[in-house]
Design an enzyme around this catalytic site. Structure first.
Site: not given
Length: 142
Positions: A63, A61, A125, A128
């Site tokens: 971010h 993914h 956050y 990761q």
């Protein structure tokens, strides 16, 4: 008020936390693609007068903390980034010299959240990789 962006008649600060995934959440964002994709996203964002403040490419993914002017819809900019980057990936890494038609690299949806005053928390956050490599996280699936 010095840290705000400006257009001809507007002062603004519109930052968004965006997350999207490859089709079927395949772990395809690694190696050479990973190194190259950040540069591609920055160039595409600049075409929409946007700026990627921070980004992290995980194996499955993406971010992104992105600043988008109020004259553009968030969905318009994210659709542009995903569409053009998929075409670029297909041309460079898919060994295709023609247009990328009928297939897609990214899954259809995305997550978006306004940042506001929680920018420091969201930046923490987004990173990761350190969290995913903690010893207690690695032992969860054994």
């Amino acid at each position: 008020m010095d840290d705000y962006e400006s257009l001809s008649h507007t002062k603004w600060e519109c930052k968004y936390h965006i997350v999207f995934i490859p089709k079927c959440r395949r772990k395809t964002l690694f190696g050479q693609i990973r190194q190259h994709l950040g540069e591609v996203f920055h160039k595409l964002a600049a075409q929409k007068e946007s700026r990627i403040e921070e980004g992290h490419l995980q194996p499955d993914h993406v971010h992104m903390l992105i600043s988008i002017p109020p004259k553009y819809a968030v969905s318009q900019v994210v659709g542009f980034l995903k569409g053009k980057s998929a075409i670029h990936i297909a041309r460079v890494y898919g060994e295709r010299k023609r247009n990328f038609v009928g297939q897609s690299f990214w899954a259809r949806g995305f997550f978006v959240s306004t940042v506001g005053r929680d920018e420091a928390v969201i930046r923490e956050y987004m990173n990761q990789e350190a969290e995913d490599n903690r010893p207690e996280q690695l032992r969860l699936w054994r």
